[in-house]
Design a protein around this motif. Structure first.
Motif, short mmCIF file in Angstrom:
data_model
loop_
_atom_site.label_atom_id
_atom_site.label_comp_id
_atom_site.label_asym_id
_atom_site.label_seq_id
_atom_site.Cartn_x
_atom_site.Cartn_y
_atom_site.Cartn_z
N ASP B 136 -60.81 36.57 -89.27
CA ASP B 136 -60.70 35.71 -88.16
C ASP B 136 -60.06 36.35 -86.75
O ASP B 136 -60.40 36.29 -85.69
CB ASP B 136 -60.16 34.36 -88.60
CG ASP B 136 -60.83 33.42 -89.30
OD1 ASP B 136 -62.11 33.95 -89.41
OD2 ASP B 136 -60.32 32.62 -90.09
N HIS B 139 -62.09 38.80 -85.17
CA HIS B 139 -63.15 38.29 -84.48
C HIS B 139 -62.84 37.97 -83.11
O HIS B 139 -63.71 37.99 -82.06
CB HIS B 139 -63.65 37.15 -85.20
CG HIS B 139 -64.85 36.63 -84.50
ND1 HIS B 139 -66.17 36.77 -84.51
CD2 HIS B 139 -64.87 35.20 -83.84
CE1 HIS B 139 -66.85 36.02 -83.70
NE2 HIS B 139 -66.24 35.23 -83.28
N SER B 140 -61.60 37.51 -82.92
CA SER B 140 -61.27 36.78 -81.66
C SER B 140 -60.56 37.94 -80.77
O SER B 140 -60.22 37.72 -79.58
CB SER B 140 -60.11 35.65 -82.09
OG SER B 140 -58.86 36.01 -82.27
N ARG B 162 -70.51 35.85 -91.04
CA ARG B 162 -69.75 36.33 -89.93
C ARG B 162 -70.29 37.34 -89.06
O ARG B 162 -69.90 37.56 -87.86
CB ARG B 162 -68.36 37.05 -90.42
CG ARG B 162 -67.37 36.02 -91.15
CD ARG B 162 -66.30 36.83 -91.60
NE ARG B 162 -65.32 36.04 -92.30
CZ ARG B 162 -64.26 35.65 -91.50
NH1 ARG B 162 -64.14 35.61 -90.28
NH2 ARG B 162 -63.43 34.75 -92.11
N LEU B 164 -70.99 40.22 -89.65
CA LEU B 164 -70.25 41.60 -89.81
C LEU B 164 -71.33 42.63 -90.74
O LEU B 164 -72.03 42.16 -91.46
CB LEU B 164 -69.01 41.49 -90.39
CG LEU B 164 -67.95 40.47 -89.73
CD1 LEU B 164 -66.97 40.43 -90.63
CD2 LEU B 164 -67.67 41.28 -88.48
#
Lengths: 197, 315
Positions: B136, B139-140, B162, B164
């Protein structure tokens, strides 16, 4: 006293690498590098790959990171630099103690670094241990500043310098190392072998 | 499909002791050699607190390889994310990509050795939670191409959801690999039907190019020997479900069976059945002499890569 060329505020990697190569070529003792938190050893590794002799002084942020993780990164870096790593540590004193022990080859809470540092012990300093200064272009003023720090028994001096690295080396490295630096030789060298700025 | 090489672990093993300085010097040399021979990527691997110095800090090592090269991609296969602070990983990944014009790939995995969690004061029973929180955070904070090392359908689905990439470990059969890929692709399609390009899939494979039965036997012996390193790592782990000591010969036989060893043409034909974007040829064993490693890198780049370039999907 040994001079450390400050590269921390040079914005472009290509310029930092070029300055580091010049420092390497002209006998500056070390360059000071850093990076975003967690990227300090990445930056140092890139600079190490571009150089052969100059010490790589890494300004690291030890907040919000396990000291073992940081020590592992620095130990790997010391293998890459071939014993040229030195650390300026910013963070909790307890973490600094653990880091210094690990980088000295000692176990901490049962952990010992693997791989070990290439050096017997990687020096770990705090920012307040090493003075910093902007060196002026005027060579007489430069000489006075270097003399002042050398005579205060500082082991290192971090310098920011905006002109030729060869000129810095010619006028400041020997002066930092010795109280009987023959300024006349450096001045005459400027006439025999002028340095383009 | 593209051809990469791995895994560079930078060890000094009991089977082939060497200086760590030499290991890190050879990483840079090998990256340059791989680049000169048209190899797509070189992948590093991480473990902690192991007797042989198995590289515990991949980002500085990747930085050295990237700084010494101009076009080859360098990846982590894999960085054990639950053992790191994700914001530091993201910062380092972003810096590596900035410095290398986007040549860095971040492969991440969960880790399985209790000692590695103990020395970082992390609860191993919470490793999935730590992994997800780390993903998480990544991701950001980073645009770095991110791959997830997996060995189960559930993990493949999580990566797919996700968006990925997938990094599949070496010893699975073709059927298992393609099942994992299907799970990944299906989860990705369900998560966002409007996306055009699926996340990439990479496959790690024990692989060696040979010309004769004698060379084949030699290469397979290197593959068997490499299993010792893995067995040693697992030996201290109490949750793998494997009795490494009593099963060593059986496990070595299985690893040997899963290896892809043959001529470049035979290997290309074998790889053609995999729906992957990248094959990472696992050649970073500790037993082969340097001349053999050099030769196989050249042959992967010059003989094998052209044969498989239209197979799978081009990255």
């Amino acid at each position: 006293m040994r001079l450390l060329l400050d590269l921390r505020n040079v914005s472009e990697l290509a310029e930092r690498e070029q300055l580091a190569r010049e420092a390497d070529e002209h006998g500056i003792w070390g360059v000071v590098v850093t990076g975003p938190r967690g990227g300090e050893c990445v930056e140092a590794s890139a600079i190490a790959t571009a150089t052969h002799h100059v010490s790589i002084v890494v300004d690291v942020d030890g907040n919000d990171v396990h000291p073992t993780t940081l020590a592992e990164e620095i130990s790997v870096l010391d293998q890459i630099t071939k014993r040229r790593t030195m650390i300026i540590f910013r963070g909790p004193s307890r973490s600094r103690t653990s880091l210094a022990a690990l980088l000295g080859g000692l176990p901490v809470e049962g952990v010992i670094l693997s791989p070990p540092p290439a050096q017997a012990s990687i020096p770990v300093y705090s920012p307040e241990d090493i003075p910093e200064t902007n060196l002026p272009e005027d060579l007489t003023q430069l000489a006075a500043i270097v003399d002042k720090y050398r005579d205060s028994q500082a082991p290192f001096l971090i310098v920011s310098w905006a002109r030729s690295i060869k000129q810095l080396a010619r006028h400041a490295v020997g002066r930092a190392a010795s109280t009987d630096f023959p300024q006349m030789v450096a001045d005459m060298a400027d006439q025999i072998d002028p340095i383009d700025q | 499909m593209d051809m990469g090489i791995g895994l560079w672990c930078l060890q000094s093993t009991a089977t082939n002791p060497r200086s760590f300085g030499q290991a890190y010097q050879e990483l840079v040399e090998d990256a340059r050699m791989a680049e000169d021979n048209g190899i797509h990527s070189l992948w590093l691997s991480e473990h902690h607190a192991y007797y042989d110095g198995y590289c515990p800090a991949l980002m500085p090592a990747a930085a050295a390889a990237l700084a010494a090269t101009e076009s080859i991609q360098i990846g982590t296969g894999v960085l054990l994310l639950p053992l790191h602070e994700p914001h530091r990983v993201a910062n380092a990944a972003n810096l590596l990509n900035e410095q290398s014009s986007g040549r860095f790939h971040l492969g991440v995995g969960m880790g399985y050795r209790p000692i590695e969690f103990e020395i970082k004061q992390r609860d191993m029973s919470q490793r999935l939670k730590l992994m997800n929180a780390g993903l998480d955070a990544l991701h950001s904070t980073t645009q770095t191409p991110t791959w997830v090392g997996i060995s189960s359908e559930k993990a493949a689905e999580r990566a797919g959801r996700r968006g990925l990439g997938l990094f599949i470990s070496g010893a699975f059969s073709k059927d298992v690999v393609n099942t994992l890929i299907r799970a990944h692709r299906t989860a990705w399609e369900k998560s966002d039907p409007n996306q055009d390009t699926p996340p990439p899939v990479g496959l790690l494979r024990n692989l060696w190019i040979v010309d004769s039965p004698a060379e084949r036997r030699q290469a397979l012996n290197w593959v068997r020997s490499s299993y010792l390193v893995y067995a040693g790592l697992g030996w201290g782990a109490d949750n793998t479900g494997v009795d490494f000591v009593s099963q060593i010969e059986t496990s070595m036989d299985e690893v040997e069976k899963s290896a892809t060893v043959g001529s470049a043409e035979e290997i290309a034909a074998e790889l053609d059945g995999y729906d992957v974007d990248l094959v990472v040829c696992r050649i970073g064993y500790d037993q082969p002499p340097r001349t053999a490693l050099t030769e196989v890198i050249e042959r992967i780049g010059r003989e094998l890569a052209p044969l498989v370039k239209d197979s799978g999907v081009k990255l």
